[in-house]
Design a protein around this motif. Sequence first.
Motif, PDB file in Angstrom:
ATOM      1  N   ALA A 401       0.927  -1.184   0.022  1.00  0.00           N
ATOM      2  CA  ALA A 401       0.102   0.104  -0.017  1.00  0.00           C
ATOM      3  C   ALA A 401       0.941   1.113   0.036  1.00  0.00           C
ATOM      4  CB  ALA A 401      -0.990  -0.047   1.351  1.00  0.00           C
ATOM      5  N   THR A 402       2.204   1.144   0.363  1.00  0.00           N
ATOM      6  CA  THR A 402       2.938   2.408   0.577  1.00  0.00           C
ATOM      7  C   THR A 402       3.894   2.532  -0.133  1.00  0.00           C
ATOM      8  OG1 THR A 402       4.356   1.096   2.188  1.00  0.00           O
ATOM      9  CG2 THR A 402       2.620   2.502   3.133  1.00  0.00           C
ATOM     10  N   THR A 403       3.954   1.658  -1.419  1.00  0.00           N
ATOM     11  CA  THR A 403       5.044   1.561  -2.288  1.00  0.00           C
ATOM     12  C   THR A 403       4.986   2.764  -3.392  1.00  0.00           C
ATOM     13  OG1 THR A 403       5.005  -0.951  -2.675  1.00  0.00           O
ATOM     14  CG2 THR A 403       5.973   0.133  -4.376  1.00  0.00           C
ATOM     15  N   ASP A 404       5.977   3.457  -3.404  1.00  0.00           N
ATOM     16  CA  ASP A 404       6.147   4.736  -4.103  1.00  0.00           C
ATOM     17  C   ASP A 404       6.699   4.579  -5.399  1.00  0.00           C
ATOM     18  OD1 ASP A 404       6.207   7.288  -4.742  1.00  0.00           O
ATOM     19  OD2 ASP A 404       8.054   7.775  -3.545  1.00  0.00           O
ATOM     20  N   LEU A 405       5.749   4.389  -6.379  1.00  0.00           N
ATOM     21  CA  LEU A 405       5.956   4.335  -7.830  1.00  0.00           C
ATOM     22  C   LEU A 405       4.991   5.128  -8.786  1.00  0.00           C
ATOM     23  CD1 LEU A 405       6.749   0.639  -8.542  1.00  0.00           C
ATOM     24  CD2 LEU A 405       8.404   2.365  -8.957  1.00  0.00           C
ATOM     25  N   PRO A 406       5.478   6.069  -9.455  1.00  0.00           N
ATOM     26  CA  PRO A 406       4.433   6.779 -10.289  1.00  0.00           C
ATOM     27  C   PRO A 406       3.710   5.986 -10.923  1.00  0.00           C
ATOM     28  CG  PRO A 406       6.736   7.924 -10.419  1.00  0.00           C
ATOM     29  CD  PRO A 406       6.937   6.501  -9.688  1.00  0.00           C
ATOM     30  N   ASP A 407       4.063   4.905 -11.738  1.00  0.00           N
ATOM     31  CA  ASP A 407       3.134   4.251 -12.567  1.00  0.00           C
ATOM     32  C   ASP A 407       2.191   3.501 -11.771  1.00  0.00           C
ATOM     33  OD1 ASP A 407       4.427   4.528 -15.089  1.00  0.00           O
ATOM     34  OD2 ASP A 407       6.269   3.328 -14.385  1.00  0.00           O
ATOM     35  N   LEU A 408       2.564   3.289 -10.452  1.00  0.00           N
ATOM     36  CA  LEU A 408       1.514   2.479  -9.368  1.00  0.00           C
ATOM     37  C   LEU A 408       0.305   3.699  -8.964  1.00  0.00           C
ATOM     38  CD1 LEU A 408       0.720   0.159  -8.085  1.00  0.00           C
ATOM     39  CD2 LEU A 408       2.126   1.005  -5.917  1.00  0.00           C
ATOM     40  N   ASP A 409       0.975   4.994  -9.119  1.00  0.00           N
ATOM     41  CA  ASP A 409      -0.239   5.932  -8.966  1.00  0.00           C
ATOM     42  C   ASP A 409      -1.239   5.954  -9.925  1.00  0.00           C
ATOM     43  OD1 ASP A 409       0.828   6.306  -6.318  1.00  0.00           O
ATOM     44  OD2 ASP A 409       2.239   8.066  -6.960  1.00  0.00           O
ATOM     45  N   HIS A 410      -0.589   5.861 -11.070  1.00  0.00           N
ATOM     46  CA  HIS A 410      -1.338   6.044 -12.209  1.00  0.00           C
ATOM     47  C   HIS A 410      -2.136   4.907 -12.662  1.00  0.00           C
ATOM     48  CE1 HIS A 410      -2.482   7.252 -16.323  1.00  0.00           C
ATOM     49  NE2 HIS A 410      -1.844   6.274 -16.963  1.00  0.00           N
ATOM     50  N   ALA A 411      -1.869   3.797 -12.307  1.00  0.00           N
ATOM     51  CA  ALA A 411      -2.623   2.300 -12.521  1.00  0.00           C
ATOM     52  C   ALA A 411      -3.667   2.501 -11.532  1.00  0.00           C
ATOM     53  CB  ALA A 411      -1.777   1.173 -12.238  1.00  0.00           C
ATOM     54  N   ARG A 412      -3.657   3.000 -10.405  1.00  0.00           N
ATOM     55  CA  ARG A 412      -4.852   3.179  -9.248  1.00  0.00           C
ATOM     56  C   ARG A 412      -5.694   4.344  -9.803  1.00  0.00           C
ATOM     57  NH1 ARG A 412      -0.498   2.587  -4.349  1.00  0.00           N
ATOM     58  NH2 ARG A 412      -0.913   0.207  -3.917  1.00  0.00           N
TER      59      ARG A 412
END
Length: 425
Positions: A401-412
């Motif tokens: 839940a706390t992983t800091d990746l811009p691509d992860l933010d974009h996917a969410r």
Amino acid sequence: RAAEVAQRVGANQEAIDLLQRGLTLLATLPPSLDRDARELELRTALGVSLVATQGYGASEVSLVYTRCRQLCQILGRPPSPPILRALAIASLANVKIEECHALGDHMMSLADRDDDPVLRVEAHYVIAMALLLNGSAVPARAQLEASLAHYDRARSAAHIGLYSQDPGVVCRIRLSVDLWMLGEPEEADRRRVESLTLAEELGHPFTLAYALTWDAVLQTLRDNPELARTQAESAMTLSHEHRMPFWLGLGTVVHGWAVAEQGDIEGGIDEIHRGMATLAATGTRSFLPLQLGLLAEQHGRLGNLERGLTLIAEALALVERTSERWSEAELFRRKGDLLEKAGRDDEAAAAYRRAIDVAQYQGTRALELRSATRLADLWLRQDRASDVAPLLKPIVRGFGATTDLPDLDHARALLGPVDSMAKSP
């Protein structure tokens, strides 16, 4: 002895001059096994400084270590660990991955036989380098961590004197790159900071240039051109000062990418070409797919889509021919980007799919996520929102839940509207 002192402070050209003077004097002695043993000692030491100033792929380096092997045969000795290590990394520079791995295994057997802690660290490093180049990110991580587990900073001078670099630094920075691709950015950053801090403390030029250059490469993966440029500039300055063309070449390639990403695309492309030429002059054939991918990306930004696709095709052909697969997923992702810009959406989707498959196979979750978000964006543009959640949800669930990746933010962010659409009547 004077050459050893020069090597410890990074004065490799002075060491080369001293060792070559010693070889010239040695040539005046009559032939004997004692003379051959002295030549072997001098040439082994000479190889360390030539690697630093010319790179493992250079023809002069190859000649020195070939002669060392001949002298070992004449003297009835097996090649010493520094010779084996040099031959292994030279194999890597020429993309002979299986040969490098086999030499690493041989080094490990010698380390176990002799209970040699310095050699054990270097053997794990060599095996890791073969695995990394092949795209075997998960087993490479295990080898790098094993190398660090056996590393003792008190033996740093022994590593530098025998093998040109400090493994505590280089294993940490390579582990940082590997961890980022595996989808563990926080742990990657921790190892990155450890590497750069230790490199600065040790003050060994070749080791510091190694750490700075690979940190710059890491920033291309993180899509951070500002930091990539800063680290590449530091590596280039150090490489000019200490005559280290390999790090100068790779640093220049990354610097060119950063310059292009920050707006001067044509200037950046020219600089990438200069860096590639510098690397090629060292005889190094590895990392060419990476360089071609960075160059193709910038041609795409300039609108030269067909040129970019040609460069990607060249890089992928090299991947198939040499099995240098560590940048394969990113090559297919960049191919998808170029095809999408060209309006060839079906082909772009196929390229993104291939990138996802490669990343899944290699376990590089950050690269899988990046290509999946590209494909999801394409599908949303094609009114295929129902396909997005089945693609992204399993990948997103694999991250904390706390992983800091811009691509992860974009996917969410993409999944939010998709979920809302699915719930609406």
